[in-house]
Design a protein around this motif. Structure first.
Motif, short mmCIF file in Angstrom:
data_model
loop_
_atom_site.label_atom_id
_atom_site.label_comp_id
_atom_site.label_asym_id
_atom_site.label_seq_id
_atom_site.Cartn_x
_atom_site.Cartn_y
_atom_site.Cartn_z
N LYS A 91 1.26 -1.44 0.31
CA LYS A 91 0.06 -0.25 0.27
C LYS A 91 0.81 0.82 0.17
O LYS A 91 1.61 1.07 0.81
N THR A 126 -0.28 4.10 0.90
CA THR A 126 0.12 4.68 2.28
C THR A 126 1.02 4.86 3.21
O THR A 126 1.74 5.25 4.20
N ASN A 143 4.75 5.02 2.59
CA ASN A 143 4.50 6.84 3.31
C ASN A 143 4.84 6.30 4.73
O ASN A 143 6.24 7.45 4.84
N GLN A 144 3.77 5.61 5.60
CA GLN A 144 4.29 6.17 6.93
C GLN A 144 5.95 5.28 7.13
O GLN A 144 6.05 5.69 8.23
N GLY A 157 4.35 6.51 -2.92
CA GLY A 157 3.91 6.81 -1.30
C GLY A 157 4.84 6.93 -0.72
O GLY A 157 5.05 7.93 -0.07
#
Length: 365
Positions: free
Chosen positions: A210, A212, A215-216, A243
């Motif tokens: 994913k 997202t 990215n985190q 991301g």
């Protein structure tokens, strides 16, 4: 490597010949089994894992459907996408059983969780082909790429992009795929074989496929390691690389290598723009067509030994006849000779207004 190349060439030839009705062709027995089993108008199920990864809906599905129709004009394809839910995919297998499909081709959202569903299908006389990801359970055949080699290509591309900075002191952030996907472990294995002892893998986490989550994770890595101390990022696929690229830009980090996989259009555009250094191209058409050929042959009770020329062992210990294709590393230098040459994308699709200047510099205009 020479033996692997010969095996791939032989496999590719077998797929082509099978499409012409020559590979593993026993006209008398095949004709008899087709008419008695209803294989000439069989229903074939296709279950793909998610719609976030653009390849499945845009390429795999239409290529698969077209090849089935070419090989068996009376056959129909029943399609579902799990939308990244293992529970949904299990329900979809049950639905395929109810619909009376002869063969299910499945790219498992969770290779272990789907095992009982595959067993249920097989108990009803349905044959199962694992597609791109090796599902657990009594699978009749498996089609994918050499996934350890994919990881090696990614790691080697990262080292090449690092150049003289590829030292044991260079800190690398590593974002792997979802542990529920058996391919993720193989990509990881190959990447470690290429990178271990040559760079410092200072931060390693799963991005769950994913953008997202990736990215985190990278944002956390930047906080932990410091923006100036990150020499490069390994991303297991292009979706997560998107991301990651956003996280790097937000932290003011530029001109460091970032890998990927799947040759997504956005990934190719990032390579052109210089915000991603490489991807791995796994030609979708031959993979989808190989799966379709296996599915039709199984539906018609034909031998698949001429197609599935090797064996892979699944997480459940089942030895599965397999067909493995060869992946290719893509950088700015060979975009023309790979995804454009194969017709995956046109120059116009890649070189939109936002990338026109970068495309011209890369010789793509």
């Amino acid at each position: 490597m020479r033996r692997a190349a010969v095996a791939v060439i032989a496999t590719t030839m077998a797929v082509s010949l099978a499409a012409c009705g020559k590979a593993g062709d026993n006209k008398k027995s095949d004709s008899s089994s087709s008419s008695s089993s209803g294989g000439t108008n069989a229903k074939i199920g296709l279950l793909l894992p998610d719609s976030v990864t653009t390849r499945y809906e845009k390429f795999d599905k239409p290529y698969f459907e077209a090849k089935v129709k070419e090989l068996c004009s009376g056959c129909t394809v029943e399609y579902n996408n799990a939308n990244a839910s293992a529970a949904t995919q299990a329900q979809q297998v049950s639905s395929m059983i109810t619909k009376g499909v002869k063969v299910i081709v499945i790219s498992a959202q969770d290779s272990a969780a789907i095992k009982s569903s595959i067993q249920q299908a097989v108990d009803k006389g349905i044959k199962v082909v694992a597609y791109d990801r090796l599902a657990q359970g009594p699978v009749s055949a498996y089609v994918s790429f050499d996934n350890v080699q994919v990881g090696k290509l990614q790691g080697e591309a990262l080292l090449t992009a690092l150049g003289s900075k590829a030292t044991t002191k260079s800190k690398i952030v590593m974002i792997n795929g979802d542990d529920a996907d058996p391919n993720a472990a193989q990509f990881k294995k190959g990447a470690h074989e290429a990178l271990d002892g040559k760079v410092d893998i200072a931060y390693e986490q799963s991005g769950l496929w994913k953008d997202t989550v990736a990215n985190q994770k990278v944002t956390a890595a930047i906080t932990q390691l410091g923006a100036k101390n990150i020499a490069g990022v390994y991303s297991a696929n292009d979706g997560m690389a998107g991301g990651i690229a956003t996280a790097l830009k937000g932290a003011g980090i530029s001109n460091i290598p970032l890998t990927g996989q799947d040759a997504e259009l956005a990934g190719i555009q990032r390579i052109v723009a210089g915000t991603q250094s490489s991807t791995v191209y796994k030609a979708f058409k031959p993979e989808a067509e190989a799966a379709a050929t296996l599915a039709v042959d199984l539906a018609q009770n034909k031998s698949i030994t001429g197609l599935a020329t090797t064996t892979q062992t699944s997480g459940s210990g089942d030895k599965v006849p397999s067909q493995l294709l060869t992946p290719v590393s893509v950088t700015k230098a060979n975009i023309k000779d790979t995804v454009i040459k194969d017709g995956l994308y046109t120059v116009a699709q890649i070189c939109t207004a936002d990338y026109a200047k970068a495309c011209k510099a890369a010789g793509l205009s």
